[in-house]
Each structure stands twice: as C-alpha cells, then as structure tokens.
Design a protein around this motif. Structure first.
Motif, PDB file in Angstrom:
ATOM      1  N   GLU A   1      79.055 -13.656  27.169  1.00  0.00           N
ATOM      2  CA  GLU A   1      79.207 -14.316  25.866  1.00  0.00           C
ATOM      3  C   GLU A   1      79.872 -15.681  26.026  1.00  0.00           C
ATOM      4  OE1 GLU A   1      81.466 -11.456  23.718  1.00  0.00           O
ATOM      5  OE2 GLU A   1      79.703 -10.392  22.958  1.00  0.00           O
ATOM      6  N   ASP A   2      80.856 -15.748  26.907  1.00  0.00           N
ATOM      7  CA  ASP A   2      81.583 -17.002  27.124  1.00  0.00           C
ATOM      8  C   ASP A   2      80.731 -18.054  27.836  1.00  0.00           C
ATOM      9  OD1 ASP A   2      83.855 -16.177  25.868  1.00  0.00           O
ATOM     10  OD2 ASP A   2      85.036 -15.844  27.675  1.00  0.00           O
ATOM     11  N   PHE A   3      79.674 -17.626  28.522  1.00  0.00           N
ATOM     12  CA  PHE A   3      78.809 -18.565  29.243  1.00  0.00           C
ATOM     13  C   PHE A   3      78.292 -19.660  28.313  1.00  0.00           C
ATOM     14  CE2 PHE A   3      74.437 -19.802  30.246  1.00  0.00           C
ATOM     15  CZ  PHE A   3      74.590 -20.363  31.501  1.00  0.00           C
TER      16      PHE A   3
ATOM     17  N   ILE B   1      87.529 -29.076  37.673  1.00  0.00           N
ATOM     18  CA  ILE B   1      88.214 -28.477  38.820  1.00  0.00           C
ATOM     19  C   ILE B   1      89.664 -28.957  38.874  1.00  0.00           C
ATOM     20  CG2 ILE B   1      88.259 -28.322  41.347  1.00  0.00           C
ATOM     21  CD1 ILE B   1      85.222 -28.649  41.295  1.00  0.00           C
ATOM     22  N   GLY B   2      90.558 -27.986  38.966  1.00  0.00           N
ATOM     23  CA  GLY B   2      91.985 -28.292  38.964  1.00  0.00           C
ATOM     24  C   GLY B   2      92.608 -28.228  37.582  1.00  0.00           C
ATOM     25  N   ARG B   3      91.763 -28.093  36.546  1.00  0.00           N
ATOM     26  CA  ARG B   3      92.240 -28.011  35.159  1.00  0.00           C
ATOM     27  C   ARG B   3      91.651 -26.769  34.479  1.00  0.00           C
ATOM     28  NH1 ARG B   3      89.667 -32.223  32.341  1.00  0.00           N
ATOM     29  NH2 ARG B   3      91.143 -31.922  30.630  1.00  0.00           N
ATOM     30  N   GLU B   4      91.440 -25.728  35.242  1.00  0.00           N
ATOM     31  CA  GLU B   4      90.723 -24.555  34.747  1.00  0.00           C
ATOM     32  C   GLU B   4      91.358 -23.956  33.486  1.00  0.00           C
ATOM     33  OE1 GLU B   4      89.747 -24.980  39.108  1.00  0.00           O
ATOM     34  OE2 GLU B   4      91.543 -25.122  37.847  1.00  0.00           O
ATOM     35  N   LYS B   5      92.665 -23.761  33.491  1.00  0.00           N
ATOM     36  CA  LYS B   5      93.318 -23.155  32.329  1.00  0.00           C
ATOM     37  C   LYS B   5      93.237 -24.064  31.111  1.00  0.00           C
ATOM     38  CE  LYS B   5      96.560 -20.196  34.839  1.00  0.00           C
ATOM     39  NZ  LYS B   5      97.991 -19.865  35.109  1.00  0.00           N
ATOM     40  N   GLU B   6      93.403 -25.343  31.320  1.00  0.00           N
ATOM     41  CA  GLU B   6      93.326 -26.298  30.216  1.00  0.00           C
ATOM     42  C   GLU B   6      91.922 -26.319  29.616  1.00  0.00           C
ATOM     43  OE1 GLU B   6      93.770 -31.130  29.415  1.00  0.00           O
ATOM     44  OE2 GLU B   6      94.258 -30.280  31.375  1.00  0.00           O
ATOM     45  N   VAL B   7      90.913 -26.323  30.481  1.00  0.00           N
ATOM     46  CA  VAL B   7      89.532 -26.340  30.011  1.00  0.00           C
ATOM     47  C   VAL B   7      89.201 -25.057  29.265  1.00  0.00           C
ATOM     48  CG1 VAL B   7      87.115 -26.327  30.768  1.00  0.00           C
ATOM     49  CG2 VAL B   7      88.739 -27.952  31.773  1.00  0.00           C
ATOM     50  N   ALA B   8      89.659 -23.922  29.778  1.00  0.00           N
ATOM     51  CA  ALA B   8      89.426 -22.646  29.092  1.00  0.00           C
ATOM     52  C   ALA B   8      90.013 -22.665  27.685  1.00  0.00           C
ATOM     53  CB  ALA B   8      90.021 -21.497  29.904  1.00  0.00           C
ATOM     54  N   LYS B   9      91.180 -23.260  27.536  1.00  0.00           N
ATOM     55  CA  LYS B   9      91.830 -23.335  26.224  1.00  0.00           C
ATOM     56  C   LYS B   9      91.045 -24.254  25.288  1.00  0.00           C
ATOM     57  CE  LYS B   9      96.290 -24.207  24.000  1.00  0.00           C
ATOM     58  NZ  LYS B   9      97.713 -24.578  24.232  1.00  0.00           N
TER      59      LYS B   9
ATOM     60  N   LEU C   1      87.896 -24.900  25.320  1.00  0.00           N
ATOM     61  CA  LEU C   1      86.614 -24.292  24.972  1.00  0.00           C
ATOM     62  C   LEU C   1      86.766 -22.924  24.319  1.00  0.00           C
ATOM     63  CD1 LEU C   1      84.576 -25.167  28.191  1.00  0.00           C
ATOM     64  CD2 LEU C   1      84.697 -26.438  26.046  1.00  0.00           C
ATOM     65  N   ASP C   2      87.982 -22.405  24.269  1.00  0.00           N
ATOM     66  CA  ASP C   2      88.257 -21.080  23.708  1.00  0.00           C
ATOM     67  C   ASP C   2      87.463 -19.994  24.423  1.00  0.00           C
ATOM     68  OD1 ASP C   2      89.395 -19.173  22.005  1.00  0.00           O
ATOM     69  OD2 ASP C   2      87.808 -19.384  20.499  1.00  0.00           O
ATOM     70  N   VAL C   3      87.540 -20.021  25.756  1.00  0.00           N
ATOM     71  CA  VAL C   3      86.890 -19.010  26.587  1.00  0.00           C
ATOM     72  C   VAL C   3      87.905 -18.445  27.568  1.00  0.00           C
ATOM     73  CG1 VAL C   3      84.621 -20.111  26.401  1.00  0.00           C
ATOM     74  CG2 VAL C   3      86.130 -20.717  28.315  1.00  0.00           C
ATOM     75  N   GLY C   4      87.546 -17.335  28.196  1.00  0.00           N
ATOM     76  CA  GLY C   4      88.405 -16.772  29.220  1.00  0.00           C
ATOM     77  C   GLY C   4      88.388 -17.612  30.486  1.00  0.00           C
ATOM     78  N   ILE C   5      89.477 -17.575  31.229  1.00  0.00           N
ATOM     79  CA  ILE C   5      89.558 -18.330  32.471  1.00  0.00           C
ATOM     80  C   ILE C   5      88.504 -17.848  33.463  1.00  0.00           C
ATOM     81  CG2 ILE C   5      91.284 -16.769  33.447  1.00  0.00           C
ATOM     82  CD1 ILE C   5      91.081 -20.583  34.004  1.00  0.00           C
ATOM     83  N   GLU C   6      88.050 -16.582  33.306  1.00  0.00           N
ATOM     84  CA  GLU C   6      87.090 -16.007  34.243  1.00  0.00           C
ATOM     85  C   GLU C   6      85.767 -16.774  34.255  1.00  0.00           C
ATOM     86  OE1 GLU C   6      89.995 -12.982  32.885  1.00  0.00           O
ATOM     87  OE2 GLU C   6      88.607 -14.324  31.828  1.00  0.00           O
ATOM     88  N   ILE C   7      85.290 -17.198  33.082  1.00  0.00           N
ATOM     89  CA  ILE C   7      84.001 -17.898  33.052  1.00  0.00           C
ATOM     90  C   ILE C   7      84.130 -19.288  33.678  1.00  0.00           C
ATOM     91  CG2 ILE C   7      84.304 -18.876  30.731  1.00  0.00           C
ATOM     92  CD1 ILE C   7      81.004 -17.751  32.419  1.00  0.00           C
ATOM     93  N   VAL C   8      85.274 -19.928  33.505  1.00  0.00           N
ATOM     94  CA  VAL C   8      85.483 -21.239  34.122  1.00  0.00           C
ATOM     95  C   VAL C   8      85.457 -21.096  35.638  1.00  0.00           C
ATOM     96  CG1 VAL C   8      86.993 -23.247  34.287  1.00  0.00           C
ATOM     97  CG2 VAL C   8      86.863 -21.969  32.136  1.00  0.00           C
ATOM     98  N   GLU C   9      86.165 -20.113  36.147  1.00  0.00           N
ATOM     99  CA  GLU C   9      86.216 -19.899  37.592  1.00  0.00           C
ATOM    100  C   GLU C   9      84.854 -19.471  38.135  1.00  0.00           C
ATOM    101  OE1 GLU C   9      89.336 -17.031  37.770  1.00  0.00           O
ATOM    102  OE2 GLU C   9      90.929 -18.554  37.938  1.00  0.00           O
TER     103      GLU C   9
END
Length: 232
Positions: A123-125, A166-174, A176-184
C-alpha cells in the motif's frame, strides 16, 4: 557490491509554460479514467509523475485501484464510458510480490487492480511514488513523491523541489506519510537495479477475451507452487 548513486543537490526546478500545458494534458487524460470509475463507485488514484507534476513527453499515466475489487466492475466502467480494445495482462514482479491486473487503455494509460489484498508495504508503494485522487487533480493539487532516481519531488508554486532520499530515510518517510520499510525497500531495489540492470518480471500473462482476471489468476496459482505458498 551495489554502487551508491550520485548525491543530488537540493534544487528548485521551475516549469515552463510548455511544462504546465503538458501536465494539464496528461491530467485531463487521467481524469477521463478516474471519472469513468467514479460513476461505478470505484475509487481510483493517479500515481507517479502525473500526481507529482514532474511529467515529461514519455511519462505514463498510471491509474491505480488501491483495494482488491472484482475486475469486471472496472472493465465495465471503462467500456461503458467508451474505452475499447483493452489489453489485459496479469503481472507479478517476483513470486512474493503483489499480483496485479493491468488494463492498458489508449493514450498511454494503464489501470492497475491488485488481485490479492495488499500488505502494508505494498500500500505504501504508491504513496512513496506519489498518489493523487480525482478531487486533488480537479483542485490542481500536486503531491510529493520519489522518482526512479531516488529523488524526492516536492511541489512548489513555480514547479518542484528536488532533494536526496538516501541518508534522509526517516525524514522522507515522514514527509510521505509512509513506513520507513518502503523507503528502505525501494532504495535497495533501485540501487540493485543500477548494479545489475533491469531483469524483467517473474510473470506476465496476457488474457484471452473470454478470460476474467480472477479465473486466470486462479489457474496460475493452481499450477505454480511458489505463488501458492506466498498467497495461502
């Protein structure tokens, strides 16, 4: 070893008049599909660059149905609104990823329906790449998302802002309102693609005019233990 991508310097990209006209044209073609679906109470989203705004001449118009629904409803909605000669295919990237029904429509448009209930990562994709509703498109809204370069696209008044993921995974997840797992996961997949190139898909099957997506999918799972293990 997967090689790192070049660092993307944060920058603003201003759109030309031609860019805005192209975006309006692509969005108009997306709205035709979204409105056809809405008449049958089907909720669709436009995904990718058409949702974000950073379209180019070769951009696809991807419409997604976020929930697993009977495919005949989608096909009926399209046919009742004048869309004919639909090319229908079942596509599965790997044996463990979400199986999808793809309906290709003239005008470089594609409608995607999940053939199984999506998991949270799946779903987060779509949110990761940017997904906008019919209402958002009609209100001329653009949404943030990440492109295939692993660059975060954030709409601004005159165009968009690009920045490194890359290097901002948590910030990007926030953002986009997605889990960190999809970013990684997307970082891993796209960096791996850089290393070994595009490897194709696990499954792509064209349907005959007599087949439904569901009957074809049942036949596929019956004959393929890898898929059966994933979805049972």
């Amino acid at each position: 070893m997967v090689r790192p991508r070049k660092t993307v310097t944060r920058r603003n990209v201003d759109y030309s008049e031609e860019d805005w006209k192209r975006l309006d044209s692509f969005r108009s073609m997306a709205v035709e599909i979204l409105e056809a679906l809405k008449k049958f109470d089907i909720f669709g989203l436009v995904h990718g660059s058409v949702a974000r705004g950073d379209v180019n001449e070769s951009s696809d118009i991807d419409i997604i149905i976020p929930d697993s629904i009977p495919s005949f409803k989608v096909e009926l909605a399209l046919k009742e609104n004048g869309f004919r000669n639909l090319d229908r295919r079942i596509v599965m990237a790997t044996p463990w990823q979400l199986p999808k029904a793809h309906i290709y429509v003239e005008g470089n448009r594609m409608v995607t329906i999940p053939l199984e209930k999506p998991k949270r990562l799946e779903e987060d994709f779509y949110k990761f790449g940017g997904a906008a509703s019919l209402e958002q498109i009609e209100n001329e809204e653009r949404v943030p998302g990440v492109d295939k370069r692993l660059v975060l696209i954030e709409p601004i008044k005159n165009g968009h802002r690009e920045s490194q993921v890359i290097g901002r995974e948590k910030e990007v997840a926030k953002i986009l309102d997605v889990g960190i797992e999809i970013v990684e996961e997307r970082i891993h997949v796209l960096l791996k693609r850089d290393e070994i190139g595009r490897t194709g898909v696990f499954l792509e099957r064209e349907l005959t005019p007599e087949e439904s997506f569901e009957s074809a999918w049942n036949q596929i799972t019956k004959n393929n233990p890898q898929i059966t293990k994933r979805y049972t």
